[in-house]
Design an enzyme around this catalytic site. Structure first.
Site, short mmCIF file in Angstrom:
data_model
loop_
_atom_site.label_atom_id
_atom_site.label_comp_id
_atom_site.label_asym_id
_atom_site.label_seq_id
_atom_site.Cartn_x
_atom_site.Cartn_y
_atom_site.Cartn_z
N THR A 32 -100.13 9.90 -36.62
CA THR A 32 -100.81 11.15 -36.93
C THR A 32 -101.38 11.76 -35.66
O THR A 32 -101.87 11.04 -34.78
CB THR A 32 -101.95 10.89 -37.93
N GLY A 33 -101.33 13.08 -35.57
CA GLY A 33 -101.93 13.77 -34.43
C GLY A 33 -100.96 14.73 -33.79
O GLY A 33 -99.80 14.84 -34.19
N SER A 34 -101.43 15.42 -32.75
CA SER A 34 -100.63 16.47 -32.14
C SER A 34 -99.37 15.93 -31.47
O SER A 34 -98.29 16.51 -31.59
CB SER A 34 -101.48 17.26 -31.14
N THR A 35 -99.47 14.79 -30.77
CA THR A 35 -98.29 14.22 -30.13
C THR A 35 -97.33 13.67 -31.19
O THR A 35 -96.10 13.84 -31.07
CB THR A 35 -98.69 13.11 -29.14
N GLY A 86 -99.50 8.21 -31.32
CA GLY A 86 -100.23 8.51 -30.10
C GLY A 86 -101.46 7.64 -29.96
O GLY A 86 -101.67 6.68 -30.70
N LYS A 98 -107.90 4.65 -30.88
CA LYS A 98 -107.27 5.64 -31.75
C LYS A 98 -108.29 6.09 -32.80
O LYS A 98 -109.29 5.44 -33.01
CB LYS A 98 -106.03 5.05 -32.44
N GLY A 99 -108.00 7.20 -33.44
CA GLY A 99 -108.87 7.66 -34.52
C GLY A 99 -109.47 9.02 -34.31
O GLY A 99 -110.28 9.47 -35.12
N GLY A 101 -108.09 11.67 -34.83
CA GLY A 101 -107.66 12.45 -35.99
C GLY A 101 -108.12 11.88 -37.32
O GLY A 101 -107.70 12.36 -38.38
N GLU A 107 -103.39 4.10 -39.82
CA GLU A 107 -102.61 3.85 -38.62
C GLU A 107 -102.61 2.36 -38.29
O GLU A 107 -101.57 1.79 -37.93
CB GLU A 107 -103.19 4.65 -37.45
#
Length: 224
Positions: A32-35, A86, A98-99, A101, A107
């Site tokens: 999850t996320g932009s990348t 990502g 991470k996190g 988002g 994840e």
């Protein structure tokens, strides 16, 4: 290169990395996320090479399905061949934060259920010691204040991420002012605080491979 151009470049590098590993029965875990969104758009171009995907968030599931990729529940899928996602930070040992988002729990579950975890980032995410990026912790709502007090005892400065509810119906504390020299131990300590669902340290199950986009190309780091 712009930030988006670097994200696209590393997404394309991830496709080239996983392509030889895919077959008609392969199930791909997607983060999850932009990348990760750039990766999803590239993955859709080779959807004929694998069977289905497992998504780490509702947002990712919707994006995959919009591309015509079948999305399975993890309970149905079982073990996954590879997970691509990502990170907000990574260190020389391929431990991650991470996190950002707010999808850290799902994840972490998908990463644990995968044979290989490929992390895709740009060079701004590379650090010597984790903790510059505030460490997200997903908490049961009724436990938020208690967990925050316990984190203060660990010399962290927790901040409630207002207005954010995770896909699991929980809340997020972002912990500032940490210099994480032993991420595996801190991950265990935080997860033992009552009311914590999980934290954003991916150390006990860190990345197997990090693909990092730079203005000069994509660099590959592998866990030793």
């Amino acid at each position: 290169m712009t930030q988006d151009e670097m994200k696209l470049a590393v997404a394309q590098a991830a496709i080239e990395y996983i392509r030889p590993k895919l077959n008609d029965d392969s199930i791909v875990g997607v983060g999850t996320g932009s990348t990760a969104n750039f990766f999803i758009d590239e993955l859709a171009k080779i959807k004929h090479l694998f069977a289905s995907a497992v998504a780490s968030s509702d947002e990712t599931a919707k994006r995959l399905e919009a591309h015509g990729v079948e999305v399975l529940d993890l309970n149905t899928a079982g073990q996954l061949d590879v997970y691509i996602d990502g990170a907000d930070e990574f260190d020389p040992h391929l431990n991650l934060i991470k996190g950002g988002g707010a999808a850290l729990t799902r994840e972490k579950i998908v990463a644990a259920a995968s044979r290989e975890f490929v992390c895709i980032v740009d060079s701004s995410k590379q650090v010597d010691i984790l903790g510059g990026f505030p460490l997200p912790i997903e908490v049961i709502p009724m436990s938020r204040s208690y967990v925050a007090r316990e984190i203060v005892k660990l010399d962290g400065a927790p901040v409630y991420r207002e207005g954010v509810v995770t896909d699991n119906g929980n809340e997020i504390l972002d912990v500032h002012d940490l210099s994480i020299v032993n991420p595996k131990e801190l991950e265990r300590v935080l997860n033992n605080v009552v009311g914590v669902v999980t934290n954003g340290l991916f150390a006990n199950r860190g990345a197997d491979v990090v693909l990092m986009s730079t203005p000069d190309g994509v660099e590959t780091f592998k866990r030793s």
